[in-house]
Design an enzyme around this catalytic site. Sequence first.
Site, PDB file in Angstrom:
ATOM      1  N   LYS A  22       0.798  -0.991   0.017  1.00 52.32           N
ATOM      2  CA  LYS A  22       0.013   0.089   0.148  1.00 52.32           C
ATOM      3  C   LYS A  22       0.962   1.153   0.010  1.00 52.32           C
ATOM      4  O   LYS A  22       0.811   1.919  -0.958  1.00 52.32           O
ATOM      5  CB  LYS A  22      -0.896  -0.079   1.045  1.00 52.32           C
ATOM      6  CG  LYS A  22      -2.059   0.990   1.198  1.00 52.32           C
ATOM      7  CD  LYS A  22      -2.931   0.855   2.314  1.00 52.32           C
ATOM      8  CE  LYS A  22      -3.833  -0.076   2.318  1.00 52.32           C
ATOM      9  NZ  LYS A  22      -3.789  -0.902   3.564  1.00 52.32           N
ATOM     10  N   ARG A  91      -3.026   3.036   8.527  1.00 52.95           N
ATOM     11  CA  ARG A  91      -3.496   1.614   7.968  1.00 52.95           C
ATOM     12  C   ARG A  91      -2.502   0.514   7.807  1.00 52.95           C
ATOM     13  O   ARG A  91      -1.322   1.002   7.571  1.00 52.95           O
ATOM     14  CB  ARG A  91      -4.043   1.821   6.570  1.00 52.95           C
ATOM     15  CG  ARG A  91      -5.223   2.481   6.308  1.00 52.95           C
ATOM     16  CD  ARG A  91      -5.618   2.636   4.827  1.00 52.95           C
ATOM     17  NE  ARG A  91      -6.601   3.679   4.777  1.00 52.95           N
ATOM     18  CZ  ARG A  91      -7.813   3.436   4.436  1.00 52.95           C
ATOM     19  NH1 ARG A  91      -8.416   2.385   4.419  1.00 52.95           N
ATOM     20  NH2 ARG A  91      -8.998   4.597   4.377  1.00 52.95           N
ATOM     21  N   GLY A 100      -7.720  -7.691   4.859  1.00 51.41           N
ATOM     22  CA  GLY A 100      -8.538  -7.815   5.995  1.00 51.41           C
ATOM     23  C   GLY A 100      -7.796  -8.273   7.373  1.00 51.41           C
ATOM     24  O   GLY A 100      -8.465  -8.765   8.021  1.00 51.41           O
ATOM     25  N   MET A 102      -5.136  -7.537   8.890  1.00 52.09           N
ATOM     26  CA  MET A 102      -4.417  -6.593   9.858  1.00 52.09           C
ATOM     27  C   MET A 102      -5.291  -5.571  10.377  1.00 52.09           C
ATOM     28  O   MET A 102      -6.628  -5.517   9.558  1.00 52.09           O
ATOM     29  CB  MET A 102      -2.981  -6.064   9.496  1.00 52.09           C
ATOM     30  CG  MET A 102      -2.287  -7.475   9.602  1.00 52.09           C
ATOM     31  SD  MET A 102      -0.523  -7.056   9.099  1.00 52.09           S
ATOM     32  CE  MET A 102      -0.806  -6.622   7.483  1.00 52.09           C
ATOM     33  N   ARG A 335      -3.152  -0.893  -6.895  1.00 49.72           N
ATOM     34  CA  ARG A 335      -2.255  -2.001  -6.996  1.00 49.72           C
ATOM     35  C   ARG A 335      -2.403  -2.821  -8.230  1.00 49.72           C
ATOM     36  O   ARG A 335      -3.494  -2.580  -8.659  1.00 49.72           O
ATOM     37  CB  ARG A 335      -2.443  -3.075  -5.696  1.00 49.72           C
ATOM     38  CG  ARG A 335      -3.716  -3.630  -5.555  1.00 49.72           C
ATOM     39  CD  ARG A 335      -3.661  -4.378  -4.235  1.00 49.72           C
ATOM     40  NE  ARG A 335      -5.326  -4.826  -4.273  1.00 49.72           N
ATOM     41  CZ  ARG A 335      -5.873  -5.046  -3.141  1.00 49.72           C
ATOM     42  NH1 ARG A 335      -5.221  -5.131  -1.972  1.00 49.72           N
ATOM     43  NH2 ARG A 335      -7.371  -5.336  -3.249  1.00 49.72           N
ATOM     44  N   HIS A 451      -5.571 -40.494  -1.509  1.00 49.95           N
ATOM     45  CA  HIS A 451      -5.413 -41.108  -2.730  1.00 49.95           C
ATOM     46  C   HIS A 451      -6.223 -40.881  -3.763  1.00 49.95           C
ATOM     47  O   HIS A 451      -5.853 -40.417  -4.934  1.00 49.95           O
ATOM     48  CB  HIS A 451      -5.652 -42.654  -2.327  1.00 49.95           C
ATOM     49  CG  HIS A 451      -5.473 -43.593  -3.523  1.00 49.95           C
ATOM     50  ND1 HIS A 451      -6.268 -44.067  -4.447  1.00 49.95           N
ATOM     51  CD2 HIS A 451      -4.313 -43.979  -4.106  1.00 49.95           C
ATOM     52  CE1 HIS A 451      -6.248 -44.617  -5.319  1.00 49.95           C
ATOM     53  NE2 HIS A 451      -4.479 -44.714  -5.100  1.00 49.95           N
ATOM     54  N   ARG A 574       3.752 -47.061 -18.298  1.00 49.26           N
ATOM     55  CA  ARG A 574       3.852 -48.041 -17.305  1.00 49.26           C
ATOM     56  C   ARG A 574       3.191 -49.173 -17.849  1.00 49.26           C
ATOM     57  O   ARG A 574       1.921 -48.951 -18.338  1.00 49.26           O
ATOM     58  CB  ARG A 574       3.101 -47.279 -16.093  1.00 49.26           C
ATOM     59  CG  ARG A 574       3.537 -46.291 -15.059  1.00 49.26           C
ATOM     60  CD  ARG A 574       2.646 -45.976 -14.109  1.00 49.26           C
ATOM     61  NE  ARG A 574       3.395 -45.157 -13.202  1.00 49.26           N
ATOM     62  CZ  ARG A 574       3.095 -43.707 -13.217  1.00 49.26           C
ATOM     63  NH1 ARG A 574       2.035 -43.299 -13.925  1.00 49.26           N
ATOM     64  NH2 ARG A 574       3.631 -42.957 -12.034  1.00 49.26           N
ATOM     65  N   ARG A 629       8.738 -48.763 -19.420  1.00 49.01           N
ATOM     66  CA  ARG A 629       9.055 -49.072 -18.179  1.00 49.01           C
ATOM     67  C   ARG A 629       8.680 -50.414 -17.933  1.00 49.01           C
ATOM     68  O   ARG A 629       7.643 -51.142 -18.059  1.00 49.01           O
ATOM     69  CB  ARG A 629       8.790 -48.218 -16.906  1.00 49.01           C
ATOM     70  CG  ARG A 629       9.295 -48.587 -15.760  1.00 49.01           C
ATOM     71  CD  ARG A 629       8.833 -47.959 -14.648  1.00 49.01           C
ATOM     72  NE  ARG A 629       7.534 -48.297 -14.238  1.00 49.01           N
ATOM     73  CZ  ARG A 629       6.753 -47.707 -13.399  1.00 49.01           C
ATOM     74  NH1 ARG A 629       7.534 -46.690 -12.635  1.00 49.01           N
ATOM     75  NH2 ARG A 629       5.648 -47.770 -13.024  1.00 49.01           N
ATOM     76  N   SER A 781      15.689 -41.300 -15.605  1.00 39.74           N
ATOM     77  CA  SER A 781      14.545 -40.817 -15.630  1.00 39.74           C
ATOM     78  C   SER A 781      14.139 -40.673 -14.162  1.00 39.74           C
ATOM     79  O   SER A 781      14.160 -41.657 -13.551  1.00 39.74           O
ATOM     80  CB  SER A 781      13.407 -41.429 -16.343  1.00 39.74           C
ATOM     81  OG  SER A 781      12.169 -40.650 -16.324  1.00 39.74           O
ATOM     82  N   GLY A 783      12.298 -40.930 -10.938  1.00 42.02           N
ATOM     83  CA  GLY A 783      10.985 -41.158 -10.720  1.00 42.02           C
ATOM     84  C   GLY A 783      10.715 -40.628  -9.006  1.00 42.02           C
ATOM     85  O   GLY A 783      11.084 -41.111  -7.952  1.00 42.02           O
ATOM     86  N   ASP A 786       8.431 -42.281  -6.141  1.00 40.74           N
ATOM     87  CA  ASP A 786       9.196 -43.234  -5.342  1.00 40.74           C
ATOM     88  C   ASP A 786      10.396 -42.576  -4.562  1.00 40.74           C
ATOM     89  O   ASP A 786      10.881 -42.704  -3.440  1.00 40.74           O
ATOM     90  CB  ASP A 786       9.763 -44.387  -6.114  1.00 40.74           C
ATOM     91  CG  ASP A 786       8.687 -45.406  -6.109  1.00 40.74           C
ATOM     92  OD1 ASP A 786       8.257 -45.860  -4.768  1.00 40.74           O
ATOM     93  OD2 ASP A 786       8.368 -45.839  -7.070  1.00 40.74           O
ATOM     94  N   CYS A 849       9.857 -38.198 -14.510  1.00 44.45           N
ATOM     95  CA  CYS A 849       8.536 -38.895 -14.994  1.00 44.45           C
ATOM     96  C   CYS A 849       7.684 -39.067 -13.847  1.00 44.45           C
ATOM     97  O   CYS A 849       6.640 -39.487 -13.769  1.00 44.45           O
ATOM     98  CB  CYS A 849       8.650 -40.191 -15.637  1.00 44.45           C
ATOM     99  SG  CYS A 849       9.581 -41.458 -14.781  1.00 44.45           S
ATOM    100  N   TYR A 869      14.290 -33.141 -20.083  1.00 42.16           N
ATOM    101  CA  TYR A 869      12.842 -33.174 -20.205  1.00 42.16           C
ATOM    102  C   TYR A 869      12.075 -33.397 -18.986  1.00 42.16           C
ATOM    103  O   TYR A 869      12.572 -33.996 -17.981  1.00 42.16           O
ATOM    104  CB  TYR A 869      12.451 -34.224 -21.331  1.00 42.16           C
ATOM    105  CG  TYR A 869      12.547 -35.636 -20.895  1.00 42.16           C
ATOM    106  CD1 TYR A 869      11.556 -36.334 -20.364  1.00 42.16           C
ATOM    107  CD2 TYR A 869      13.837 -36.367 -21.519  1.00 42.16           C
ATOM    108  CE1 TYR A 869      11.796 -37.686 -19.945  1.00 42.16           C
ATOM    109  CE2 TYR A 869      13.987 -37.553 -21.089  1.00 42.16           C
ATOM    110  CZ  TYR A 869      12.905 -38.289 -20.283  1.00 42.16           C
ATOM    111  OH  TYR A 869      12.861 -39.624 -19.927  1.00 42.16           O
TER     112      TYR A 869
HETATM  113  C1  PEP Z   1       7.922 -42.524  -9.851  1.00 42.54           C
HETATM  114  O1  PEP Z   1       8.295 -43.361  -8.791  1.00 42.54           O
HETATM  115  O2  PEP Z   1       7.979 -41.270  -9.636  1.00 42.54           O
HETATM  116  C2  PEP Z   1       7.381 -43.143 -10.969  1.00 42.54           C
HETATM  117  C3  PEP Z   1       7.098 -42.601 -11.887  1.00 42.54           C
HETATM  118  O3  PEP Z   1       6.877 -44.532 -10.884  1.00 42.54           O
HETATM  119  P1  PEP Z   1       5.728 -45.006 -10.208  1.00 42.54           P
HETATM  120  O4  PEP Z   1       4.740 -43.788  -9.634  1.00 42.54           O
HETATM  121  O5  PEP Z   1       4.959 -45.605 -11.037  1.00 42.54           O
HETATM  122  O6  PEP Z   1       6.131 -45.743  -8.827  1.00 42.54           O
HETATM  123 MG    MG Z   2       8.349 -45.441  -9.053  1.00 43.07          MG
END
Ligand code: PEP
Ligand code: MG
Length: 898
Positions: A22, A91, A100, A102, A335, A451, A574, A629, A781, A783, A786, A849, A869
């Site tokens: 402000k 203010r 809002g 303070m 602002r 999940h 997968r 994979r 790659s 993961g 995991d 990935c 990537y």
């Molecule tokens: C991971 O572990 O990031 C992965 C891509 O394999 P998954 O999720 O299938 O275990």
């Molecule tokens: Mg994995």
Amino acid sequence: MVRYVYDFAEGSRDMAGLLGGKGSNLAEMTRLGLPVPPGFTVTTEACRAYLDTGGEPAGMWQEVSAHLTAIETAAGRPLGQPEDPLLVSVRSGARFSMPGMMETILDIGLTDESVLGLAKVSGSERFAWDSYRRLVQMFGSTVMGVDSTHFEHALTALKELREVPDDVHLTADDLAGLVETYKELIRRETGEHFPQSPAEQLRRAVLAVFESWNGERARLYRRREHIADDLGTAVTVQRMVFGNLGSDSGSGVAFTRDPATGRPGMYGDYLPDAQGEDVVAGIRNTVPLTELERLDPASHTRLRAHMETLERHYRDLCDIEFTIERGTLWMLQTRVGKRTAEAAFAIAAALVDEGLITSDEALARVGGEQLARLMFPRFDTSGTGAPLARGIPASPGAAVGAAVFDSSSAVRRAAAGEKVVLVRQETTPDDLPGMLAAQAVLTSRGGKTSHAAVVARGMGKVCVCGAEALTVDTGARRCTAPDGTVVEEGTVVSVDGSAGAVYAGTVPLTDSAVIRYLEDGSTDEDANGLVAAVARALYRADTVRRLEVRANADTPEDAARARRFGAQGVGLCRTEHMFLGERRKLVEAMILARDEAERDQALGALLPLQRQDFIGILEAMDGLPVTIRLIDPPLHEFLPDRTELAVRIATAEARGAVPGPHDADLLDAVNRTHEENPMLGLRGVRLGLVVPGLVAMQVRAVAEAVVERTKAGGSPQAEIMVPLVGAVEELRIEREEVERVLAEVSRESGVPVRCPVGTMIELPRAALTAGRIAAEAEFFSFGTNDLTQTTWGFSRDDVEAAFFSAYLDKGIFATSPFETLDRDGVGRLVRIAVDEGRAARPGLKIGVCGEHGGDPDSVHFFHSAGLDYVSCSPFRVPVARLEAGRAALEGTDVSDSR
Ligand code: PEP
Ligand code: MG
């Protein structure tokens, strides 16, 4: 010497850290010559010093006094002068907007004496007493700590006594009486008098605003918004101007463009004869700004000019607050304004066209999450009644379908062409086929990282979770809403994953124009130029990004869609879902095989099915890399549930029947393969090393698919990826097997099959020994799903529902490490593996990935860590493209490019 106070004329918008949002914007408007009531800002540094030591820093008050004197001199009268009082507002204004959260205190300087002077000079007793009662109320609660409900009760009681609906109808005498009541209240509650010294009022108000930084509301807000606790707030002190001095006065809020759609043109609300607070409080109905044009054309014209000045200067949508005091327009705040996702893209593109910003700046101003929001279909709830229940909006979008209460019904009905919504108390990995088949997932338990929520988000599937008001009875295949509505299996429901609501029946859907464009390039219904704006941002991102974007896709359909969305290959195919459904029996047969012949028979039956899967995906991604994979999950995931099986056998026995030999064999296998911690058990490369024939079958399926696609004139680019490697020896052995099969198929077919073999890095040990692993890996790659589990020692399925919300509440996590990469821990391992992997094998191709590959913040990290990537679900591909572009711009001067 440290300075604690800056006049508005001394600051600028670059000083937000010191002067707050402000204060710095008021300073900027002052420098631009806009009509800002004079004032000054006490710095965040003063606030921090006060909060650290419990006392105001030395010299601060002298500075405040000197700046106040300057305002008094300019106004020609001192603060609270009895005959014609100068009044000020105090203010809060932190670096980041905390709306809002303070405190604000208006009308400082009014006393028993000066209220009479104000009545006289303003010509309105009612106005003067109303201002005084506002001050006593705000000061009493904020500075003196009186519970604000006492004041509210007193006001309500007075309105009831006078039989009036709102305070606008109270007379000057009523309000004067109310001031007495309030002052008495303060005396009773604090043992102190409401201070009659304007200087004391000001001083205590400033310190109270400092203290409000640590108020409960503010602390909670900061935690939720990830704002650091040690920033402190600045305090602006400004001469009061009044919008409640009659019909030639008023207050309003305005945007330089429509913040909902981005359409150009002034947009806002005005409330005649009112203070700014009244506009925000929504007690009286505001009128649109166009009405101001009629009421006060001169002010309207000036306002329009000021808003144009601001937008050109800030080169962005600005929101402002203004007050008209007896025909004089004052600018009280500005602002860069908040906006919807749609408006963000539309405005960015428009400002490029207007020559105000560069394409790179436009790209920097839009975000992946905004793009994701634009990709989901929407409900049109205008003609719909109340929802059946509300829950957590876990994965945005809108879906309609018949309610089903278990995974297999979802799969069965969906296979028959029906759209279904999977309703569960909560979901487990077993529900995955049903989740895949459903349009939406609705659960009565679990939070944003449950999940259901995580998996649905990953799949771009609509999800509302934790709709606790619903009683879900999976046994009876129905759920009951709090109003008694029973949803039986097959009843159609509509799930709004953006709003977190579920409705009975079909709420009409509106397709997202952005998705239509991404799917087939159509821009037909692009009324607002939104699609063109999105296309331009993506084009720019593709031009500047270094990271490639691939997709995680397990089916030809997903691969094809990902390609339409701009994926440059499949980063993770997968293979485990290829063992589900009907094929589960074949996996069972493989596990139960008593000899090599039986096992080879089962594997032989799986081979053509797998081959066909790969042919489809390689065809959809022809010419682009497809990283396949090898099987990862533990075998028991393909076997029946242990308890279910035991119950089936026990029930048969209780009936006097002898359980079938197959069931007995199965139970034996289930018991043999049972693991206490399957996540850390016999899975990934370990499985390939100890279950004979499995890897060979998969590699043969890949190789034969490559041969077939090559013979068909295609350009298949399959890569083979080994999961869960922890030691280079594992990879070496597995790789030899892979190379052997590739050579075998090459020989048999006469088509040379050359597939790069690489590994996932998803265990800390793999990251820490990446230099050695790189000797055997043609690519890495990460993961990160995991890697996050194993770095933290969390089993995701177990911990998310159990304690993640508590961890988020306690601030241990700012966000779930499964959503946004934990840079300090997991990220460190990533950097080590990148550095050591590339040191051992220069030019090593490295991607990610895990789910983080589609998360905006994580994409920025992967860019900075030097990955080649990111790979993410097809629906996140455009998001990742955009964010990869934005990441490439980070640290560059985006205002300097064309
Ligand atoms: C991971 O572990 O990031 C992965 C891509 O394999 P998954 O999720 O299938 O275990
Ligand atoms: Mg994995």
